[in-house]
Design a protein around this motif. Structure first.
Motif, PDB file in Angstrom:
ATOM      1  N   ASP A 125      -8.222  -7.589   1.037  1.00  0.00           N
ATOM      2  CA  ASP A 125      -7.519  -7.628   1.516  1.00  0.00           C
ATOM      3  C   ASP A 125      -7.503  -8.933   2.319  1.00  0.00           C
ATOM      4  O   ASP A 125      -6.010  -9.280   2.465  1.00  0.00           O
ATOM      5  CB  ASP A 125      -6.895  -6.734   3.471  1.00  0.00           C
ATOM      6  CG  ASP A 125      -7.640  -5.210   3.356  1.00  0.00           C
ATOM      7  OD1 ASP A 125      -7.192  -5.241   1.925  1.00  0.00           O
ATOM      8  OD2 ASP A 125      -7.448  -4.778   4.115  1.00  0.00           O
ATOM      9  N   SER A 147     -11.928 -10.018   5.022  1.00  0.00           N
ATOM     10  CA  SER A 147     -11.673  -8.315   4.349  1.00  0.00           C
ATOM     11  C   SER A 147     -11.678  -8.697   3.025  1.00  0.00           C
ATOM     12  O   SER A 147     -10.882  -9.711   2.771  1.00  0.00           O
ATOM     13  CB  SER A 147     -10.480  -7.530   4.693  1.00  0.00           C
ATOM     14  OG  SER A 147     -10.855  -6.435   3.656  1.00  0.00           O
ATOM     15  N   GLU A 148     -12.507  -8.482   2.324  1.00  0.00           N
ATOM     16  CA  GLU A 148     -12.769  -9.363   0.741  1.00  0.00           C
ATOM     17  C   GLU A 148     -11.452  -8.040  -0.415  1.00  0.00           C
ATOM     18  O   GLU A 148     -11.256  -9.219  -1.322  1.00  0.00           O
ATOM     19  CB  GLU A 148     -14.260  -9.247   0.441  1.00  0.00           C
ATOM     20  CG  GLU A 148     -14.688  -7.424  -0.038  1.00  0.00           C
ATOM     21  CD  GLU A 148     -15.826  -8.020  -0.951  1.00  0.00           C
ATOM     22  OE1 GLU A 148     -16.418  -7.526  -2.351  1.00  0.00           O
ATOM     23  OE2 GLU A 148     -16.466  -8.499  -0.695  1.00  0.00           O
ATOM     24  N   ASP A 189     -18.515 -15.850 -15.232  1.00  0.00           N
ATOM     25  CA  ASP A 189     -19.186 -16.872 -14.728  1.00  0.00           C
ATOM     26  C   ASP A 189     -18.470 -18.467 -13.906  1.00  0.00           C
ATOM     27  O   ASP A 189     -18.671 -18.366 -12.396  1.00  0.00           O
ATOM     28  CB  ASP A 189     -20.230 -17.296 -15.295  1.00  0.00           C
ATOM     29  CG  ASP A 189     -21.377 -16.811 -15.365  1.00  0.00           C
ATOM     30  OD1 ASP A 189     -21.827 -15.743 -14.738  1.00  0.00           O
ATOM     31  OD2 ASP A 189     -21.856 -16.875 -16.617  1.00  0.00           O
ATOM     32  N   ASP A 203     -13.490   4.806 -11.654  1.00  0.00           N
ATOM     33  CA  ASP A 203     -13.799   4.203 -10.757  1.00  0.00           C
ATOM     34  C   ASP A 203     -13.993   3.798 -12.306  1.00  0.00           C
ATOM     35  O   ASP A 203     -13.183   3.815 -13.836  1.00  0.00           O
ATOM     36  CB  ASP A 203     -15.502   4.342 -11.409  1.00  0.00           C
ATOM     37  CG  ASP A 203     -16.129   3.101  -9.778  1.00  0.00           C
ATOM     38  OD1 ASP A 203     -15.477   1.871 -10.245  1.00  0.00           O
ATOM     39  OD2 ASP A 203     -17.307   3.251  -9.614  1.00  0.00           O
ATOM     40  N   TYR A 204     -14.080   1.286 -12.667  1.00  0.00           N
ATOM     41  CA  TYR A 204     -14.219   1.011 -13.966  1.00  0.00           C
ATOM     42  C   TYR A 204     -14.931   0.144 -13.655  1.00  0.00           C
ATOM     43  O   TYR A 204     -15.938  -0.687 -12.379  1.00  0.00           O
ATOM     44  CB  TYR A 204     -12.758   0.411 -13.890  1.00  0.00           C
ATOM     45  CG  TYR A 204     -12.011  -0.045 -12.587  1.00  0.00           C
ATOM     46  CD1 TYR A 204     -12.448  -2.089 -12.800  1.00  0.00           C
ATOM     47  CD2 TYR A 204     -11.351   0.521 -10.831  1.00  0.00           C
ATOM     48  CE1 TYR A 204     -12.083  -2.221 -11.243  1.00  0.00           C
ATOM     49  CE2 TYR A 204     -10.900  -0.648 -10.411  1.00  0.00           C
ATOM     50  CZ  TYR A 204     -11.315  -1.555  -9.970  1.00  0.00           C
ATOM     51  OH  TYR A 204     -11.091  -2.036  -9.269  1.00  0.00           O
ATOM     52  N   LEU A 205     -15.797  -0.840 -14.134  1.00  0.00           N
ATOM     53  CA  LEU A 205     -16.321  -1.928 -14.651  1.00  0.00           C
ATOM     54  C   LEU A 205     -15.358  -2.766 -14.418  1.00  0.00           C
ATOM     55  O   LEU A 205     -15.282  -3.933 -16.529  1.00  0.00           O
ATOM     56  CB  LEU A 205     -17.358  -1.634 -15.448  1.00  0.00           C
ATOM     57  CG  LEU A 205     -18.633  -2.933 -15.729  1.00  0.00           C
ATOM     58  CD1 LEU A 205     -18.861  -2.832 -13.964  1.00  0.00           C
ATOM     59  CD2 LEU A 205     -19.377  -2.249 -16.843  1.00  0.00           C
ATOM     60  N   GLU A 224       1.074  -0.984   0.203  1.00  0.00           N
ATOM     61  CA  GLU A 224       0.327  -0.200   0.132  1.00  0.00           C
ATOM     62  C   GLU A 224       1.334   1.516   0.160  1.00  0.00           C
ATOM     63  O   GLU A 224       2.167   0.903   0.631  1.00  0.00           O
ATOM     64  CB  GLU A 224      -0.384  -0.372   1.092  1.00  0.00           C
ATOM     65  CG  GLU A 224      -0.057   0.592   2.785  1.00  0.00           C
ATOM     66  CD  GLU A 224      -0.199   1.556   2.798  1.00  0.00           C
ATOM     67  OE1 GLU A 224      -0.874   2.810   2.372  1.00  0.00           O
ATOM     68  OE2 GLU A 224       1.069   1.924   3.662  1.00  0.00           O
ATOM     69  N   GLU A 249      -9.064  -7.116 -10.205  1.00  0.00           N
ATOM     70  CA  GLU A 249     -10.643  -7.166  -9.965  1.00  0.00           C
ATOM     71  C   GLU A 249     -10.886  -7.509 -11.779  1.00  0.00           C
ATOM     72  O   GLU A 249     -11.933  -8.610 -12.734  1.00  0.00           O
ATOM     73  CB  GLU A 249     -10.911  -6.553  -9.748  1.00  0.00           C
ATOM     74  CG  GLU A 249     -12.484  -6.129  -9.923  1.00  0.00           C
ATOM     75  CD  GLU A 249     -13.177  -5.309  -8.800  1.00  0.00           C
ATOM     76  OE1 GLU A 249     -12.693  -4.378  -8.338  1.00  0.00           O
ATOM     77  OE2 GLU A 249     -14.625  -5.395  -8.794  1.00  0.00           O
ATOM     78  N   ARG A 309      -3.807  -8.284   0.704  1.00  0.00           N
ATOM     79  CA  ARG A 309      -2.746  -7.364   1.267  1.00  0.00           C
ATOM     80  C   ARG A 309      -2.319  -6.894   2.647  1.00  0.00           C
ATOM     81  O   ARG A 309      -2.673  -8.216   3.464  1.00  0.00           O
ATOM     82  CB  ARG A 309      -3.834  -5.798   1.670  1.00  0.00           C
ATOM     83  CG  ARG A 309      -3.828  -5.468  -0.265  1.00  0.00           C
ATOM     84  CD  ARG A 309      -5.436  -4.749  -0.600  1.00  0.00           C
ATOM     85  NE  ARG A 309      -4.346  -3.260  -0.370  1.00  0.00           N
ATOM     86  CZ  ARG A 309      -4.832  -2.710   1.194  1.00  0.00           C
ATOM     87  NH1 ARG A 309      -5.618  -3.037   1.715  1.00  0.00           N
ATOM     88  NH2 ARG A 309      -4.524  -1.529   1.216  1.00  0.00           N
ATOM     89  N   PRO A 322     -10.227 -13.121  -7.712  1.00  0.00           N
ATOM     90  CA  PRO A 322     -10.876 -12.531  -5.978  1.00  0.00           C
ATOM     91  C   PRO A 322     -10.109 -12.951  -5.467  1.00  0.00           C
ATOM     92  O   PRO A 322      -9.716 -12.159  -4.188  1.00  0.00           O
ATOM     93  CB  PRO A 322     -11.945 -13.429  -5.441  1.00  0.00           C
ATOM     94  CG  PRO A 322     -11.505 -14.795  -6.410  1.00  0.00           C
ATOM     95  CD  PRO A 322     -10.806 -14.723  -7.372  1.00  0.00           C
ATOM     96  N   ARG A 367     -13.193   9.579  -8.074  1.00  0.00           N
ATOM     97  CA  ARG A 367     -13.488   8.159  -7.459  1.00  0.00           C
ATOM     98  C   ARG A 367     -12.943   7.918  -9.192  1.00  0.00           C
ATOM     99  O   ARG A 367     -13.968   7.553 -10.166  1.00  0.00           O
ATOM    100  CB  ARG A 367     -14.277   7.212  -6.397  1.00  0.00           C
ATOM    101  CG  ARG A 367     -13.968   5.720  -6.525  1.00  0.00           C
ATOM    102  CD  ARG A 367     -14.925   5.166  -5.826  1.00  0.00           C
ATOM    103  NE  ARG A 367     -14.928   3.487  -6.032  1.00  0.00           N
ATOM    104  CZ  ARG A 367     -14.103   2.670  -5.825  1.00  0.00           C
ATOM    105  NH1 ARG A 367     -13.772   3.688  -4.536  1.00  0.00           N
ATOM    106  NH2 ARG A 367     -14.155   1.875  -6.109  1.00  0.00           N
ATOM    107  N   VAL A 410     -15.601 -18.404 -11.616  1.00  0.00           N
ATOM    108  CA  VAL A 410     -14.434 -17.688 -10.675  1.00  0.00           C
ATOM    109  C   VAL A 410     -15.556 -17.949  -9.606  1.00  0.00           C
ATOM    110  O   VAL A 410     -16.327 -17.422  -9.041  1.00  0.00           O
ATOM    111  CB  VAL A 410     -14.153 -16.005 -10.617  1.00  0.00           C
ATOM    112  CG1 VAL A 410     -12.965 -15.842  -9.361  1.00  0.00           C
ATOM    113  CG2 VAL A 410     -13.534 -16.118 -12.298  1.00  0.00           C
ATOM    114  N   TRP A 436     -17.182  -9.683 -15.322  1.00  0.00           N
ATOM    115  CA  TRP A 436     -17.903 -10.859 -14.601  1.00  0.00           C
ATOM    116  C   TRP A 436     -17.576 -11.893 -15.575  1.00  0.00           C
ATOM    117  O   TRP A 436     -17.407 -12.631 -16.516  1.00  0.00           O
ATOM    118  CB  TRP A 436     -19.657 -10.410 -14.911  1.00  0.00           C
ATOM    119  CG  TRP A 436     -19.720 -11.960 -13.888  1.00  0.00           C
ATOM    120  CD1 TRP A 436     -21.097 -13.039 -14.889  1.00  0.00           C
ATOM    121  CD2 TRP A 436     -20.044 -12.072 -12.981  1.00  0.00           C
ATOM    122  NE1 TRP A 436     -21.030 -13.367 -13.941  1.00  0.00           N
ATOM    123  CE2 TRP A 436     -20.724 -12.791 -12.189  1.00  0.00           C
ATOM    124  CE3 TRP A 436     -19.123 -11.535 -11.557  1.00  0.00           C
ATOM    125  CZ2 TRP A 436     -20.055 -13.645 -11.085  1.00  0.00           C
ATOM    126  CZ3 TRP A 436     -19.181 -12.050 -10.297  1.00  0.00           C
ATOM    127  CH2 TRP A 436     -19.895 -13.259 -10.224  1.00  0.00           C
TER     128      TRP A 436
END
Lengths: 108, 732
Positions: free
Chosen positions: B407, B404-405, B389, B382-384, B157, B170, B179, B175, B380, B391, B387
């Protein structure tokens, strides 16, 4: 051989996916995040029609109420665009990251 | 500028951490550069006009304001930014030594591809295109074989460009980010969030009474706490310090207690016992703002000072007196909760105890108390993320009570990689996190890396983790990059950024460039999300707030106030389930966790063994700066502290080499015989005993704590427990 190992890997993943990792509404929060960002964020950002909205804008029970009762009263036609599964996924994502959710703050 | 005036004299600040060489260390970098130029390792420095560049430090977590003095295209010196309120306009030895990062002969200069066995250190120089093609190819191969979750992403970080690395993870579809928080403060954050709904900042500057448990603020520097701790408001300050070691914080404290390691919760519970029994708590605050006080009263009944004395070896009379003094000083009294990592496996419950103790004296959100953080809102980027299926969920899902999802939890994550369950992880992307130096039980981390099909590390030096990688990519250092803005929360929040002080040397590139190039190679869906420049990211961040950019350009920092605002949350709903301070945690009860902190005695030290204590040092940041030539000159190696009496009994002498052995490894280093530690413990500083021969200044010096610490961790937060290891020592 490669095919076999791939099949095993996929089966293992499928078995893992089947484990009960989901919360209140039984949706998939990761899919929900994708759907939320793809669809909801088009209107729900600062300066846009829906105004800024993030998962932190409501508590868990407020999000659940929104999905069970409110159903986007401000613009009800939007609701019909999504399957029940999609709505569950979005609900799950917002619930999991709500203002009073268990998702811890990070450090650094 | 009231808080700017709160700075210490430079001499006093440097003296505090014994950094007497701080200003002397810079200045010789031009010689280093010229030497490199002579060897043909570096091109002639860019000749630019003289410049003074505002930027932010990248040497540790504090991100202090810096002015780089650039002369003839060379960074000659780093000075503190007098406008930077968070650091009270100060810069420490590490900050000064940042010049050594840029002109370090050991820095990574161009992409490398491994040619020998992993860890053998044989690499060949590669072009960026070849290296990036290989990285993308390997990522795709692992994804094809094991799903995209088969590639893990380990990130540092504070580079401000770590966000782009997380974005790549991401968008790639994994997933599995891991960190640093579970090697850091996740138990602290968890304990305070469960109580207050957020992790506040102690108002050190204005507190009249401070108790610190092992948070060694004079050496493990945190701005502004390390500076404010010495200052106090009106000279009324009293500092009580508990630590099995006589640290430099102990030297600055009014009272130091060499507490038995791992028993802090006994001390805290006994303080609560006294405050409750003697009616010294803040009745109004408890009644109006807390839930569960009625359950606390019977809970602490047996936790008397006399009981605590037997556990923590601090006299009952002193515990009683400290509890009374603490309550009397309220609300300008704080039991300082951080920052320090987890020492024991029940650390979340210790933090809960500390949170509850603070709560009952009513120091919440008042001057000199525990103040919820403010943050300046910026736009912020941002991005998209696409997806995918197939994973699965995180590899470490369900491994701890509150994960923490973003970390993850390092130790259980690594255990599951090694077990290959619930699915295999065979690819490892690392961004400047030094896994082998930071995660306990280095042998297991090496095993984890051994079983990887592919490892890529992005860093500025050949860290141990880079040394064991297949591809090593050189990032531009923090003084050579344009970084996005970072909004730093706190009692006085600020916004910072980094500007390039000189052109990036060698073939190093900023991480944003590296991420975009990898994304480009991962296919259109990923590449589409990386169609931005650093300038566009910054424009998004300052949209509608041009004053931020102006302030950053003209004074190196943006802030909106110089005096704290207290009481913002009073009378309002907190971010807990009840909306109040949760002394009794209903949500813990529902999960089968202790809803009130229950004391667990630490394991008894086996005969002939010592509890291993580890710690940070004012000269070094974790495992990343011990190779810095300027810093290493101050402290070339770490030693093993052993109590004088114990050394005499064992016939061990100061300066001799000893082998330290735990259940997971052995290290050999120099013995330091000292009165500054309890006889039942030994101590070593973090950051030495490296494996990488690419770190030429520190290689072969000292011992590695991560090689000795076992894999114990807190089951609520996932935080690694750093003081649960016993060692034996013998002559080497």
């Amino acid at each position: 051989m490669k095919l076999i190992s791939k099949t095993i890997a996929i089966l293992a993943v499928a078995a893992f996916l089947a484990t009960p990792v989901l919360g209140a509404e039984g949706g998939n929060p990761k899919k929900g995040k994708y759907l939320y960002k793809k669809n909801c964020k088009t209107c729900h950002v600062a300066g846009a029609e829906g105004g800024a909205l993030t998962p932190l804008s409501k508590t868990q029970s407020q999000w659940d109420r929104f999905f069970k009762k409110n159903k986007h009263k401000a613009k009800p036609e939007i609701w019909g665009k999504y399957s029940e599964k999609d709505l569950k996924d979005i609900n799950q994502f917002l619930f999991d990251h709500a203002a009073d959710s268990d998702q811890p703050e990070t450090c650094g | 500028m009231s808080l700017i005036n709160k700075k210490l004299s430079r001499r006093r600040f440097l003296g505090m951490s014994s950094c007497t060489l701080a200003t002397a260390v810079v200045g010789s970098q031009v010689k280093v550069l010229h030497a490199l130029a002579k060897n043909g390792d570096v091109t002639t420095p860019q000749r630019g006009k003289d410049d003074d560049v505002f930027t932010s430090c990248g040497m540790c977590v504090n991100k202090c304001g810096v002015i780089a003095r650039v002369r003839n295209g060379v960074i000659e010196k780093l000075d503190p930014n007098p406008n930077f309120i968070k650091s009270r306009a100060m810069l420490c030895a590490r900050g000064n030594a940042g010049v050594g990062v840029v002109y370090d002969p050991d820095r990574l200069k161009y992409p490398l591809i491994r040619t020998g066995k992993r860890g053998e250190g044989k690499f060949r120089r590669a072009g960026w295109k070849e290296a990036l093609d290989l990285v993308a190819k390997k990522m795709n191969e692992v994804a094809e074989k094991y799903t995209r979750a088969g590639v893990m992403f380990a990130s540092t970080e504070g580079t401000y460009q770590d966000h782009f690395f997380m974005q790549l993870a991401e968008c790639f579809g994994s997933p599995n980010n891991v960190r640093h928080p579970t090697l850091c403060l996740s138990s602290n954050i968890q304990g305070f969030m469960a109580t207050f709904g957020t992790n506040p900042t102690p108002d050190v500057l204005n507190a009249d009474y401070i108790i610190m448990s092992g948070a060694n603020r004079s050496e493990a520097l945190i701005t502004p706490d390390s500076i404010d701790m010495l200052k106090g408001d009106g000279g009324r300050r009293k500092l009580i310090y508990l630590d099995p070691r006589f640290t430099k914080t102990a030297a600055k404290a009014d009272q130091w207690y060499p507490i038995k390691a791992g028993t802090d919760l006994a001390f805290v519970l006994a303080m609560i016992n006294v405050i409750v029994n003697e009616g010294l708590y803040n009745r109004t605050f408890v009644k109006e703002n807390c839930v569960g006080f009625d359950k606390l009263v019977p809970h602490v009944r047996s936790y008397t000072p006399e009981w605590a004395e037997r556990e923590c070896e601090i006299p009952a009379a002193d515990i009683r007196r400290i509890a009374r003094e603490f309550a009397l000083a309220a609300p300008k009294a704080i039991y300082y909760h951080g920052r320090r990592s987890s020492f024991m496996a029940n650390d979340t419950q210790l933090r809960r105890g500390i949170a509850i103790l603070n709560a009952i004296i009513g120091n919440w959100d008042v001057k000199g108390g525990m103040v919820p953080n403010s943050r300046i809102k910026i736009g912020r980027h941002d991005y998209l993320a696409p997806w995918y299926d197939d994973v699965p969920d995180r590899l470490d899902a369900g491994s701890v009570a509150y994960l923490s999802e973003n970390d993850g939890a390092w130790v259980p994550f690594r255990d599951r990689v090694l077990a290959g369950k619930p699915y295999p992880v065979k690819g490892m992307m690392v961004y400047k996190q030094n896994v082998l130096a930071s995660v306990p039980d280095r042998a297991r981390s090496l095993k984890m890396m051994d079983q990887m099909d592919f490892i890529c590390t992005i860093d500025i030096t050949m860290s141990d983790t880079a040394w064991y990688s297949d591809v090593v990519l050189p990032e531009a250092t923090y003084l050579e990059r344009q970084d996005p803005l970072e909004s730093i929360g706190g009692i006085l929040p600020v916004v910072v950024w980094r500007q390039p002080c000189i052109k990036a040397m060698f073939e190093s590139k900023p991480n944003i460039w590296i991420m975009k190039e990898i994304a480009k190679r991962l296919g259109n869906e990923v590449a589409e999300q990386f169609q931005f420049t650093i300038e566009e990211v910054i424009q998004t961040q300052v949209k509608g707030q041009p004053q931020i950019l102006k302030a950053l350009q003209t004074q190196g920092v943006y802030y909106e106030k110089t005096d704290p605002t207290y009481g913002r949350t009073l009378g309002k709903r907190l971010r807990t389930k009840s909306g109040k301070v949760e002394i009794y945690s209903e949500k813990y009860a529902k999960k089968g966790l202790d809803p009130l902190p229950v004391y667990e005695a630490p394991k008894t030290t086996p005969a002939g063994k010592y509890r291993l204590l580890v710690g940070r040092h004012a000269f070094f940041t974790h495992g990343t700066t011990s190779n810095n030539p300027y810093l290493n000159a101050i402290m070339p190696e770490n030693t093993l502290w052993l109590n004088t009496e114990e050394a005499r009994r064992r016939g061990l002498q100061n300066g001799m080499r000893v082998t330290v052995r735990s259940e997971v490894g052995a290290q050999t280093l120099k013995l330091e015989v000292t009165d500054k530690i309890r006889p039942d413990c030994v101590y070593m500083a973090h950051g030495f005993g490296v494996l990488s021969k690419g770190l030429r200044t520190v290689y072969g010096k000292g011992g590695c704590d991560a090689a000795l610490i076992g894999s114990s961790y807190d089951k609520i937060s996932g935080n690694a427990a750093l003081h649960e290891t016993f060692v034996q020592i013998e002559r080497a």
